[in-house]
Design a protein around this motif. Sequence first.
Motif, PDB file in Angstrom:
ATOM      1  N   MET A   1       0.823  -1.209   0.000  1.00 63.86           N
ATOM      2  CA  MET A   1       0.000   0.000   0.000  1.00 63.86           C
ATOM      3  C   MET A   1       0.858   1.261   0.000  1.00 63.86           C
TER       4      MET A   1
ATOM      5  N   ALA B   1      -4.614  -4.183   0.248  1.00 64.20           N
ATOM      6  CA  ALA B   1      -5.560  -4.363   1.349  1.00 64.20           C
ATOM      7  C   ALA B   1      -5.840  -5.839   1.592  1.00 64.20           C
TER       8      ALA B   1
ATOM      9  N   ALA C   1      -3.535   1.403  10.385  1.00 65.80           N
ATOM     10  CA  ALA C   1      -4.253   0.218   9.894  1.00 65.80           C
ATOM     11  C   ALA C   1      -3.742  -1.046  10.551  1.00 65.80           C
TER      12      ALA C   1
END
Length: 411
Positions: A56, A294, A383
């Motif tokens: 990411m 993800a 995250a």
Amino acid sequence: MSTATPPRPRPCPAPQPSPARLSPADVVRTGGSGLRSRPMRVFLSALGIAIGIAAMIGVVGISTSSQEELDRKLAALGTNLLTAAPGQSFSGGAARLPDGAVEMVGAIDGVESVSAIGKTDAKVYRNDHVPKEVTGGIGVYAARTDLPGTVGVDVADGRWLTAATHRYPAVVLGAKAAAQLGVYEAGPDAQVWLGGRWFTVVGLLGPNELAPELDSAALVGWPAAEQELDFDGFATTVYARAEGAAVSDVQQVIGATANPENPNEVNVSRPSDALAAKQATDDALSGLLLGLGAVALLVGGVGVANTMVISVLERRAEIGLRRSLGATRGQIRTQFLCESQLLSALGGLGGVALGIAVTAGYAGYQGWPTVVPLWAMAGGVGATLLIGGLAGFYPAVRAARLPPTEALAAA
């Protein structure tokens, strides 16, 4: 008369000691002890998180670096360049711009400068022994001396056509044309066979993003093209630089101005739009890669959850002993939740570092500035902490619910 014996007062129950509170340092220390005892498993679980975060961060960083490079190019080349070229006639044949189209475009309000090139039928070769049917795809164009100032041409070697050279057999080669012909330096000794005679290479151009057609072109002076190459004198591409606030207005009228009788036969374009469209395509691809990152992050979270569940099963004796010594369910739950957070944080920080390294390596290879947004790095770590919290919640609750006797007996 008897007297009643007064009731003895009941002794007050001894106060129960409250469970000791764990300080933040104690929580981190107890959570880290479980990680230190299983380094290989911790490494593999953290690696799953790191791969997702690195993917990411790398996608965002490379996309941002590409956008920064595009912005830098547009700042240098400008977004106010417009082109007008002949399209197709009503009968389906090739149209052409009328004589005087360049001057008429230059008279439009808001146009700062104007120039043009005209395609010829000549062919260019490295020497006079190459068969005529072998063209090499290099176009020969007549060019005006004011072309660099309008288009933003960068002369990498030598010089551009001047008033002293544009009437004579002198040629300037685009970057790709020069490489294809094997010409790497301009000068009196550098010559190419062009239109049945020798032309001296006086300049070599650098790559041009806004006018890529010039990269594969051999450019000669307008008068020399008419005299030596039977050029008809009609422009095939008109370049116009407009004032920043007048770009849209000029774009609407440039076609009708260049060819008043047949404005529908003129193709008008803004070269910077092509670069922006390319960037939009890159953004769409970046969105797909972010989705894959993800998924990788989710897989890493599953790995953390699996590691923590196994850790609870393997450490039942430790849990039972701690409960027997007075540890509360909340303390056990906090310990394992902290352990999962530390595990995820290790993967997150490693993934951010890896993503920055990948971005720097790719951007350096492409010659771009390296740009990794701060929000992407902070979001990556955030995250991982979220994933760690979700992945460690069930194992932490399961560990807290183990009765001490059952945990010790199972051990």
